[in-house]
Design an enzyme around this catalytic site. Structure first.
Site, PDB file in Angstrom:
ATOM      1  N   ASP A   1       6.283  -4.088  -1.003  1.00 39.73           N
ATOM      2  CA  ASP A   1       5.657  -2.950  -0.324  1.00 39.73           C
ATOM      3  C   ASP A   1       6.672  -1.833  -0.092  1.00 39.73           C
ATOM      4  O   ASP A   1       7.880  -2.084  -0.087  1.00 39.73           O
ATOM      5  CB  ASP A   1       5.059  -3.421   1.021  1.00 39.73           C
ATOM      6  CG  ASP A   1       3.950  -2.507   1.525  1.00 39.73           C
ATOM      7  OD1 ASP A   1       3.723  -1.431   0.933  1.00 39.73           O
ATOM      8  OD2 ASP A   1       3.305  -2.883   2.532  1.00 39.73           O
ATOM      9  N   GLY A   2       6.168  -0.645   0.093  1.00 41.66           N
ATOM     10  CA  GLY A   2       7.000   0.510   0.422  1.00 41.66           C
ATOM     11  C   GLY A   2       7.308   0.551   1.910  1.00 41.66           C
ATOM     12  O   GLY A   2       6.975  -0.367   2.657  1.00 41.66           O
TER      13      GLY A   2
ATOM     14  N   THR B   1       0.841  -1.202   0.000  1.00 42.38           N
ATOM     15  CA  THR B   1       0.000   0.000   0.000  1.00 42.38           C
ATOM     16  C   THR B   1       0.875   1.251   0.000  1.00 42.38           C
ATOM     17  O   THR B   1       1.931   1.278   0.637  1.00 42.38           O
ATOM     18  CB  THR B   1      -0.900  -0.012   1.246  1.00 42.38           C
ATOM     19  OG1 THR B   1      -1.746  -1.159   1.171  1.00 42.38           O
ATOM     20  CG2 THR B   1      -1.768   1.246   1.326  1.00 42.38           C
TER      21      THR B   1
ATOM     22  N   THR C   1       4.405   4.157  -3.592  1.00 43.09           N
ATOM     23  CA  THR C   1       5.463   3.356  -4.229  1.00 43.09           C
ATOM     24  C   THR C   1       4.905   1.995  -4.648  1.00 43.09           C
ATOM     25  O   THR C   1       5.071   1.566  -5.796  1.00 43.09           O
ATOM     26  CB  THR C   1       6.653   3.176  -3.269  1.00 43.09           C
ATOM     27  OG1 THR C   1       6.948   4.426  -2.645  1.00 43.09           O
ATOM     28  CG2 THR C   1       7.887   2.671  -4.025  1.00 43.09           C
TER      29      THR C   1
ATOM     30  N   GLU D   1      -0.584  -5.114   6.526  1.00 50.59           N
ATOM     31  CA  GLU D   1       0.769  -5.258   5.964  1.00 50.59           C
ATOM     32  C   GLU D   1       1.592  -6.210   6.809  1.00 50.59           C
ATOM     33  O   GLU D   1       2.268  -7.103   6.295  1.00 50.59           O
ATOM     34  CB  GLU D   1       1.465  -3.886   5.902  1.00 50.59           C
ATOM     35  CG  GLU D   1       0.881  -2.973   4.822  1.00 50.59           C
ATOM     36  CD  GLU D   1       1.412  -1.550   4.843  1.00 50.59           C
ATOM     37  OE1 GLU D   1       1.198  -0.844   3.852  1.00 50.59           O
ATOM     38  OE2 GLU D   1       2.032  -1.131   5.845  1.00 50.59           O
TER      39      GLU D   1
ATOM     40  N   LYS E   1       6.765   1.405   9.081  1.00 56.82           N
ATOM     41  CA  LYS E   1       5.685   1.432   8.101  1.00 56.82           C
ATOM     42  C   LYS E   1       4.429   1.943   8.781  1.00 56.82           C
ATOM     43  O   LYS E   1       4.359   2.028   9.988  1.00 56.82           O
ATOM     44  CB  LYS E   1       5.447   0.030   7.519  1.00 56.82           C
ATOM     45  CG  LYS E   1       6.571  -0.378   6.564  1.00 56.82           C
ATOM     46  CD  LYS E   1       6.328  -1.737   5.893  1.00 56.82           C
ATOM     47  CE  LYS E   1       5.018  -1.872   5.203  1.00 56.82           C
ATOM     48  NZ  LYS E   1       4.711  -0.846   4.211  1.00 56.82           N
ATOM     49  N   GLY E   2       3.439   2.296   7.952  1.00 58.01           N
ATOM     50  CA  GLY E   2       2.134   2.645   8.511  1.00 58.01           C
ATOM     51  C   GLY E   2       1.800   4.121   8.534  1.00 58.01           C
ATOM     52  O   GLY E   2       0.754   4.490   9.043  1.00 58.01           O
ATOM     53  N   ARG E   3       2.663   4.967   7.974  1.00 58.72           N
ATOM     54  CA  ARG E   3       2.252   6.382   7.910  1.00 58.72           C
ATOM     55  C   ARG E   3       1.054   6.529   6.972  1.00 58.72           C
ATOM     56  O   ARG E   3       0.309   7.501   7.068  1.00 58.72           O
ATOM     57  CB  ARG E   3       3.439   7.280   7.504  1.00 58.72           C
ATOM     58  CG  ARG E   3       4.437   7.387   8.646  1.00 58.72           C
ATOM     59  CD  ARG E   3       5.572   8.333   8.436  1.00 58.72           C
ATOM     60  NE  ARG E   3       6.643   8.017   9.392  1.00 58.72           N
ATOM     61  CZ  ARG E   3       7.918   8.307   9.238  1.00 58.72           C
ATOM     62  NH1 ARG E   3       8.319   8.954   8.157  1.00 58.72           N
ATOM     63  NH2 ARG E   3       8.793   7.966  10.160  1.00 58.72           N
TER      64      ARG E   3
ATOM     65  N   ASP F   1       8.291   3.721   5.241  1.00 56.35           N
ATOM     66  CA  ASP F   1       8.511   5.126   5.592  1.00 56.35           C
ATOM     67  C   ASP F   1       9.954   5.383   6.000  1.00 56.35           C
ATOM     68  O   ASP F   1      10.479   6.464   5.775  1.00 56.35           O
ATOM     69  CB  ASP F   1       7.559   5.521   6.720  1.00 56.35           C
ATOM     70  CG  ASP F   1       6.115   5.332   6.303  1.00 56.35           C
ATOM     71  OD1 ASP F   1       5.709   5.959   5.322  1.00 56.35           O
ATOM     72  OD2 ASP F   1       5.407   4.518   6.929  1.00 56.35           O
TER      73      ASP F   1
END
Ligand code: 5RP
Length: 252
Positions: free
Chosen positions: A102-103, A45, A48, A124, A115-117, A105
């Protein structure tokens, strides 16, 4: 390709400047080279990962990939993949995921992530814990000296008593100068942001290095009301970093 244009001795050399979004796309396309026909793929998600999902759909429609099953990490990615015609399933039906892309942060030198911003950390983390290979795609702005150096570390909490969680989280990291803030949905009335799982997010901001990441992770997860946090420790098997000077592939 990352080749610069022809150099003229008469003028200053032309600089090939790529936008951040172009760098994200380069990293995403590189990651999709790991996707093979027949795989179950975790679909990430964010801006990216979106490029990776687009690319997978293109290869499917060109007949270069066959029998792919996508497991989306958010409602948003589910919508995107559905509209592109990627066959989809979920973790209940496919508990073994071959590869997730996955992208992130933040990425530190040990390939630990924040992750998770974007708010999708729980799904995820479930999908990316269930996969054989986890390929992270970032532009070079995501590289940090230590986790928490560059913004929020999100924690997903049960709405019932989010204030309790917020206060306990801030106390837990008192010596790291932690500020814990309930994430708002950005609207005028300041309503809380609600995750795909119906929970809230408390964002942690640190003034100092939080030190032992495993200990921090364990302590957060022991708090009642905490569902999951955005530190992804030791999970990435590969990190693909796109920068002005080219693409770097880092393996665990
Ligand atoms: C969402 C995420 C994203 O992967 C992360 O926020 C990176 O997003 P972007 O690629 O848009 O910078 O963890 O929960």
């Amino acid at each position: 390709s990352m080749e610069a244009g022809p150099l003229s001795p008469l003028s200053s050399p032309p600089r090939l400047v790529l936008t951040q979004d172009e760098l994200k796309k380069i990293a995403a396309y590189k990651a999709v080279e790991f996707v093979k026909s027949g795989m179950v793929i975790g679909l990430g998600t964010g801006s990216t990962a979106k490029h990776a999902v687009d690319r997978i759909a293109d290869l499917l429609h060109q007949g270069k990939l066959k029998n792919i099953i996508g497991i989306p990490t958010s409602k948003k990615t589910h919508q995107q993949a559905l509209s592109l015609g990627i066959p989809l399933s979920d973790l209940n039906s496919h508990p073994n995921v071959d590869l997730a892309i996955d992208g992130a942060d933040e990425v530190d030198s040990d390939l630990n992530l924040v992750k998770g911003r974007g708010g999708s950390l729980l799904r995820e983390k479930m999908i990316e814990s269930a996969c054989t290979k986890f390929v992270v795609i970032v532009d070079e702005s995501k590289l940090v000296s230590h986790i928490g150096a560059n913004g929020a570390m999100p924690v997903e909490v049960v709405p019932f008593c989010w204030k309790f969680s917020q206060e306990r989280l801030q106390q837990l990291f008192y010596y790291s100068g932690c500020m814990a803030k309930l994430r708002s949905n950005g609207g005028e009335n300041g309503e809380p942001f609600v995750t795909d799982n119906g929970n809230y997010i408390v964002d942690l901001f640190f003034k100092k290095d939080i030190g032992d990441l495993r200990a921090a992770s364990d302590a957060i997860l022991r708090l009642p009301g905490v569902v999951e946090h955005g530190m992804f420790l030791g999970m990435a098997t590969t990190v693909i970093v796109a920068g002005e000077l080219g693409v770097t592939v880092k393996n665990k």
